[in-house]
Design a protein around this motif. Structure first.
Motif, PDB file in Angstrom:
ATOM      1  N   THR A 214      -4.221  -3.139  11.959  1.00 13.79           N
ATOM      2  CA  THR A 214      -2.856  -3.153  12.472  1.00 13.79           C
ATOM      3  C   THR A 214      -2.361  -4.591  12.544  1.00 13.79           C
ATOM      4  OG1 THR A 214      -3.183  -1.155  13.800  1.00 13.79           O
ATOM      5  CG2 THR A 214      -1.364  -2.604  14.433  1.00 13.79           C
ATOM      6  N   ASP A 215      -1.203  -4.850  11.948  1.00 15.69           N
ATOM      7  CA  ASP A 215      -0.570  -6.156  12.080  1.00 15.69           C
ATOM      8  C   ASP A 215       0.252  -6.168  13.372  1.00 15.69           C
ATOM      9  OD1 ASP A 215      -1.632  -6.966   9.731  1.00 15.69           O
ATOM     10  OD2 ASP A 215       0.233  -6.940   8.586  1.00 15.69           O
ATOM     11  N   TRP A 216       0.112  -7.233  14.153  1.00 19.24           N
ATOM     12  CA  TRP A 216       0.836  -7.321  15.411  1.00 19.24           C
ATOM     13  C   TRP A 216       2.080  -8.189  15.254  1.00 19.24           C
ATOM     14  CZ3 TRP A 216      -0.161  -3.912  19.017  1.00 19.24           C
ATOM     15  CH2 TRP A 216      -1.408  -3.282  19.013  1.00 19.24           C
ATOM     16  N   THR A 217       2.678  -8.141  14.092  1.00 19.53           N
ATOM     17  CA  THR A 217       3.950  -8.809  13.875  1.00 19.53           C
ATOM     18  C   THR A 217       5.080  -7.825  14.190  1.00 19.53           C
ATOM     19  OG1 THR A 217       3.702  -8.159  11.563  1.00 19.53           O
ATOM     20  CG2 THR A 217       3.111 -10.411  12.136  1.00 19.53           C
ATOM     21  N   PHE A 218       6.302  -8.334  14.242  1.00 22.68           N
ATOM     22  CA  PHE A 218       7.441  -7.465  14.568  1.00 22.68           C
ATOM     23  C   PHE A 218       7.660  -6.433  13.473  1.00 22.68           C
ATOM     24  CE2 PHE A 218      11.955  -6.422  15.033  1.00 22.68           C
ATOM     25  CZ  PHE A 218      11.974  -6.068  16.372  1.00 22.68           C
ATOM     26  N   VAL A 219       7.568  -6.880  12.242  1.00 30.14           N
ATOM     27  CA  VAL A 219       7.677  -5.968  11.105  1.00 30.14           C
ATOM     28  C   VAL A 219       6.811  -6.544   9.980  1.00 30.14           C
ATOM     29  CG1 VAL A 219       9.740  -7.124  10.206  1.00 30.14           C
ATOM     30  CG2 VAL A 219       9.266  -4.778   9.517  1.00 30.14           C
ATOM     31  N   THR A 220       6.150  -5.672   9.246  1.00 32.69           N
ATOM     32  CA  THR A 220       5.309  -6.101   8.133  1.00 32.69           C
ATOM     33  C   THR A 220       5.862  -5.513   6.838  1.00 32.69           C
ATOM     34  OG1 THR A 220       3.307  -6.247   9.481  1.00 32.69           O
ATOM     35  CG2 THR A 220       2.995  -6.018   7.120  1.00 32.69           C
ATOM     36  N   LEU A 221       6.120  -6.374   5.871  1.00 35.28           N
ATOM     37  CA  LEU A 221       6.555  -5.931   4.549  1.00 35.28           C
ATOM     38  C   LEU A 221       5.394  -6.067   3.581  1.00 35.28           C
ATOM     39  CD1 LEU A 221       9.360  -6.456   5.896  1.00 35.28           C
ATOM     40  CD2 LEU A 221      10.173  -7.072   3.623  1.00 35.28           C
ATOM     41  N   VAL A 222       5.127  -5.015   2.822  1.00 42.26           N
ATOM     42  CA  VAL A 222       4.039  -5.028   1.850  1.00 42.26           C
ATOM     43  C   VAL A 222       4.613  -4.642   0.491  1.00 42.26           C
ATOM     44  CG1 VAL A 222       1.747  -4.157   1.249  1.00 42.26           C
ATOM     45  CG2 VAL A 222       2.432  -4.319   3.650  1.00 42.26           C
ATOM     46  N   PRO A 223       4.791  -5.593  -0.427  1.00 44.14           N
ATOM     47  CA  PRO A 223       5.312  -5.234  -1.744  1.00 44.14           C
ATOM     48  C   PRO A 223       4.280  -4.440  -2.523  1.00 44.14           C
ATOM     49  CG  PRO A 223       4.675  -7.551  -1.683  1.00 44.14           C
ATOM     50  CD  PRO A 223       4.543  -7.030  -0.280  1.00 44.14           C
ATOM     51  N   VAL A 224       4.722  -3.343  -3.117  1.00 44.11           N
ATOM     52  CA  VAL A 224       3.822  -2.496  -3.895  1.00 44.11           C
ATOM     53  C   VAL A 224       3.420  -3.242  -5.148  1.00 44.11           C
ATOM     54  CG1 VAL A 224       3.560  -0.323  -5.135  1.00 44.11           C
ATOM     55  CG2 VAL A 224       4.846  -0.390  -2.999  1.00 44.11           C
ATOM     56  N   ALA A 225       2.106  -3.337  -5.383  1.00 41.87           N
ATOM     57  CA  ALA A 225       1.587  -4.100  -6.506  1.00 41.87           C
ATOM     58  C   ALA A 225       1.158  -3.179  -7.636  1.00 41.87           C
ATOM     59  CB  ALA A 225       0.393  -4.943  -6.049  1.00 41.87           C
ATOM     60  N   ALA A 226       0.923  -3.779  -8.803  1.00 41.93           N
ATOM     61  CA  ALA A 226       0.433  -3.010  -9.933  1.00 41.93           C
ATOM     62  C   ALA A 226      -1.012  -2.566  -9.725  1.00 41.93           C
ATOM     63  CB  ALA A 226       0.537  -3.840 -11.225  1.00 41.93           C
ATOM     64  N   VAL A 227      -1.758  -3.312  -8.886  1.00 45.68           N
ATOM     65  CA  VAL A 227      -3.133  -2.949  -8.579  1.00 45.68           C
ATOM     66  C   VAL A 227      -3.126  -1.867  -7.510  1.00 45.68           C
ATOM     67  CG1 VAL A 227      -5.362  -3.795  -7.735  1.00 45.68           C
ATOM     68  CG2 VAL A 227      -3.891  -5.289  -9.113  1.00 45.68           C
ATOM     69  N   PRO A 228      -3.689  -0.684  -7.774  1.00 49.76           N
ATOM     70  CA  PRO A 228      -3.628   0.410  -6.806  1.00 49.76           C
ATOM     71  C   PRO A 228      -4.355   0.063  -5.510  1.00 49.76           C
ATOM     72  CG  PRO A 228      -4.329   1.200  -8.975  1.00 49.76           C
ATOM     73  CD  PRO A 228      -4.366  -0.301  -9.031  1.00 49.76           C
ATOM     74  N   GLY A 229      -3.811   0.544  -4.402  1.00 54.17           N
ATOM     75  CA  GLY A 229      -4.488   0.450  -3.132  1.00 54.17           C
ATOM     76  C   GLY A 229      -4.105  -0.729  -2.267  1.00 54.17           C
ATOM     77  N   LEU A 230      -3.456  -1.750  -2.825  1.00 49.36           N
ATOM     78  CA  LEU A 230      -3.117  -2.915  -2.013  1.00 49.36           C
ATOM     79  C   LEU A 230      -2.149  -2.570  -0.901  1.00 49.36           C
ATOM     80  CD1 LEU A 230      -2.724  -5.822  -4.580  1.00 49.36           C
ATOM     81  CD2 LEU A 230      -4.645  -5.336  -3.074  1.00 49.36           C
ATOM     82  N   GLU A 231      -1.277  -1.609  -1.161  1.00 47.44           N
ATOM     83  CA  GLU A 231      -0.283  -1.258  -0.157  1.00 47.44           C
ATOM     84  C   GLU A 231      -0.810  -0.228   0.814  1.00 47.44           C
ATOM     85  OE1 GLU A 231       0.167   1.381  -3.693  1.00 47.44           O
ATOM     86  OE2 GLU A 231      -0.074  -0.734  -3.372  1.00 47.44           O
TER      87      GLU A 231
END
Length: 231
Positions: A214-231
């Motif tokens: 769990t990230d304890w930041t206000f909001v976490t953005l995770v760009p979807v990558a070409a490598v599966p599973g990173l997001e």
């Protein structure tokens, strides 16, 4: 996130309309619908980018490849201010981290200088080239805008769009003036360009890079990558 939950989907254009529109009955209904979708999706939201925004993300991936694997990495490895964070894994359910089986990441942290909006670290262009620095700056700006729009649209369900926007000027500090007499010289919001590693046997398969957390930041953005599973 509950196993049966699916994240809500929204276009970046729709998100901007919800965040930057004025208060009113139609806007309030849109904010409530967004929050309901978020709750049904376990708090996750998928934002679909337009073509230009997707190009910025593609440029960011190209820059990261160059940063860690290309000529920039070789030429500037002594200058680039990489940081490293080790994340001990919990083994056997006893709550103790195992140093022998750790994961973590190396990262370059970028931000914005408040007085003129320039990207930090200041010497990034000298380290990795102007085109790569421009890619990093474009990614920072895009993700700051999206995080602001998402946060304002969600908060507006309770506070109203105008109050939520004023609140996010401070909470989502992306380098703009926030009205504090002794504010920091650079943005509190940073963008970490990271590379995850696997500390396993030499030559062995790297099946796990980092465990769920769990990230304890206000909001976490995770760009979807070409490598599966990173997001």
């Amino acid at each position: 996130r509950p196993a049966a939950a699916f994240p809500a989907f929204v276009t970046s254009e729709r998100m901007a309309m919800l965040a930057r529109g004025s208060d009113g009955p139609d806007a309030a209904e849109g904010h409530r619908d967004l929050v309901a979708s978020l709750r049904a999706g376990g708090g996750c939201l998928v934002v679909e980018l337009d073509e230009a925004q997707a190009g910025v993300v593609d440029g960011m991936w190209d820059f990261i490849d160059e940063l860690y694997c290309g000529d920039a990495a070789t030429a500037g490895e002594e200058q680039i201010p990489f940081r490293h964070q080790e994340l001990p894994r919990t083994e056997g359910g006893d709550g103790r981290g195992s140093a022998a089986a750790s994961t973590g990441y190396t990262y370059l942290e970028t931000g914005v200088r408040r007085r003129d909006g320039s990207l930090l670290p200041e010497s990034l262009a000298d380290m990795v080239g102007r085109s790569n620095a421009d890619r990093a700056a474009a990614a920072y700006k895009l993700f700051a805008e999206i995080s602001r729009d998402v946060s304002v649209a969600v908060l507006a369900a309770d506070a109203g769009a105008d109050a939520a926007a004023r609140l996010m000027e401070i909470l989502g500090d992306d380098g703009g003036e926030i009205g504090f007499p002794e504010e920091l010289s650079q943005s509190c919001t940073v963008h970490r360009l990271g590379r995850y590693f696997h500390d396993g046997p030499a030559g062995g398969p790297a099946t796990e890079r980092i465990r769920s957390h769990t990230d304890w930041t206000f909001v976490t953005l995770v760009p979807v990558a070409a490598v599966p599973g990173l997001e």
